[in-house]
Scaffold this motif. Structure first.
Motif, short mmCIF file in Angstrom:
data_model
loop_
_atom_site.label_atom_id
_atom_site.label_comp_id
_atom_site.label_asym_id
_atom_site.label_seq_id
_atom_site.Cartn_x
_atom_site.Cartn_y
_atom_site.Cartn_z
N ARG A 31 0.78 -1.25 0.03
CA ARG A 31 0.14 -0.07 0.02
C ARG A 31 0.90 1.18 0.18
NH1 ARG A 31 -5.16 1.65 3.62
NH2 ARG A 31 -5.70 3.52 2.67
N VAL A 32 1.68 1.34 0.53
CA VAL A 32 2.90 2.23 0.78
C VAL A 32 3.76 2.34 -0.21
CG1 VAL A 32 2.40 2.93 3.31
CG2 VAL A 32 4.28 1.62 2.71
N GLN A 33 3.75 1.22 -1.20
CA GLN A 33 4.72 1.13 -2.13
C GLN A 33 6.22 1.22 -1.71
OE1 GLN A 33 3.52 2.94 -5.89
NE2 GLN A 33 1.55 2.73 -5.54
N SER A 34 6.69 0.53 -0.83
CA SER A 34 8.01 0.51 -0.17
C SER A 34 9.03 -0.73 -1.13
CB SER A 34 7.93 0.29 1.35
OG SER A 34 7.42 -1.28 1.31
N TYR A 35 9.85 -0.38 -0.79
CA TYR A 35 11.09 -1.63 -1.46
C TYR A 35 11.62 -2.64 -0.31
CZ TYR A 35 11.94 1.75 -5.15
OH TYR A 35 11.62 2.76 -6.09
N ARG A 36 11.67 -3.82 -0.79
CA ARG A 36 12.19 -4.79 0.01
C ARG A 36 13.27 -5.51 -0.68
NH1 ARG A 36 10.43 -2.48 3.57
NH2 ARG A 36 8.53 -2.72 4.65
N TYR A 37 14.26 -5.79 0.15
CA TYR A 37 15.26 -6.74 -0.68
C TYR A 37 15.09 -8.14 -0.41
CZ TYR A 37 18.24 -2.67 -0.88
OH TYR A 37 18.52 -1.43 -1.31
N ALA A 50 -0.21 -1.10 -8.85
CA ALA A 50 -0.10 -0.10 -9.97
C ALA A 50 -1.46 0.64 -10.05
CB ALA A 50 0.08 -0.99 -11.19
N ASP A 51 -2.35 -0.14 -10.15
CA ASP A 51 -3.71 0.59 -10.38
C ASP A 51 -4.50 0.74 -9.19
OD1 ASP A 51 -4.54 -1.86 -9.23
OD2 ASP A 51 -5.43 -2.72 -11.23
N MET A 54 -5.92 -1.99 -4.31
CA MET A 54 -5.90 -2.24 -2.87
C MET A 54 -6.49 -1.41 -1.96
SD MET A 54 -2.74 -3.32 -0.36
CE MET A 54 -2.14 -4.58 -1.12
N PHE A 55 -6.43 -0.08 -2.42
CA PHE A 55 -7.16 0.90 -1.56
C PHE A 55 -8.67 1.00 -1.63
CE2 PHE A 55 -8.98 5.24 -1.27
CZ PHE A 55 -8.47 5.61 0.22
N GLY A 56 -8.95 0.82 -3.05
CA GLY A 56 -10.39 0.59 -3.20
C GLY A 56 -11.12 -0.65 -2.58
N GLU A 57 -10.48 -1.76 -2.77
CA GLU A 57 -11.00 -2.85 -1.99
C GLU A 57 -11.07 -2.80 -0.59
OE1 GLU A 57 -12.43 -5.09 -3.77
OE2 GLU A 57 -12.02 -4.11 -5.64
N LEU A 58 -9.91 -2.19 0.01
CA LEU A 58 -10.15 -1.99 1.55
C LEU A 58 -11.09 -1.22 2.02
CD1 LEU A 58 -6.20 -1.74 2.17
CD2 LEU A 58 -7.59 -3.79 2.99
N GLU A 59 -11.35 -0.18 1.08
CA GLU A 59 -12.57 0.65 1.38
C GLU A 59 -13.84 -0.13 1.25
OE1 GLU A 59 -12.60 3.96 2.51
OE2 GLU A 59 -10.48 3.66 2.73
N ALA A 60 -13.91 -0.95 0.32
CA ALA A 60 -15.09 -1.74 0.32
C ALA A 60 -15.21 -2.66 1.37
CB ALA A 60 -15.28 -2.46 -1.12
#
Length: 76
Positions: A31-37, A50-51, A54-60
């Motif tokens: 959700r916060v579009q972080s980086y991981r190794y 990308a689209d 996730m935000f929309g579905e969590l609101e739903a």
């Protein structure tokens, strides 16, 4: 506490794009579009929603839970 907040704390696994090693992250990282190794090959992986789905579905989910709560209150 909203259900979506609990879902964001959930752990999920996905294969590293480089070496296919299973990497475990929290959904919040996407959700916060972080980086991981990758712990295996050390490739830097950017987690992207990308689209913005996730935000929309969590609101739903939160809306559905609120509706369910109201319906259950109406039954008593």
């Amino acid at each position: 506490m909203k259900l979506s907040d609990e879902i964001l704390k959930s752990l999920v696994s996905f294969p590293c794009p480089q070496c296919r090693y299973e990497v475990e992250i929290q959904l919040l990282d996407v959700r916060v579009q972080s980086y991981r190794y990758c712990p295996c090959c050390r490739s830097r992986i950017r987690l992207v929603d990308a689209d913005g789905s996730m935000f929309g579905e969590l609101e739903a989910i939160d809306l559905a839970m609120n509706e369910l709560t109201q319906a259950l209150k109406g039954m008593s």
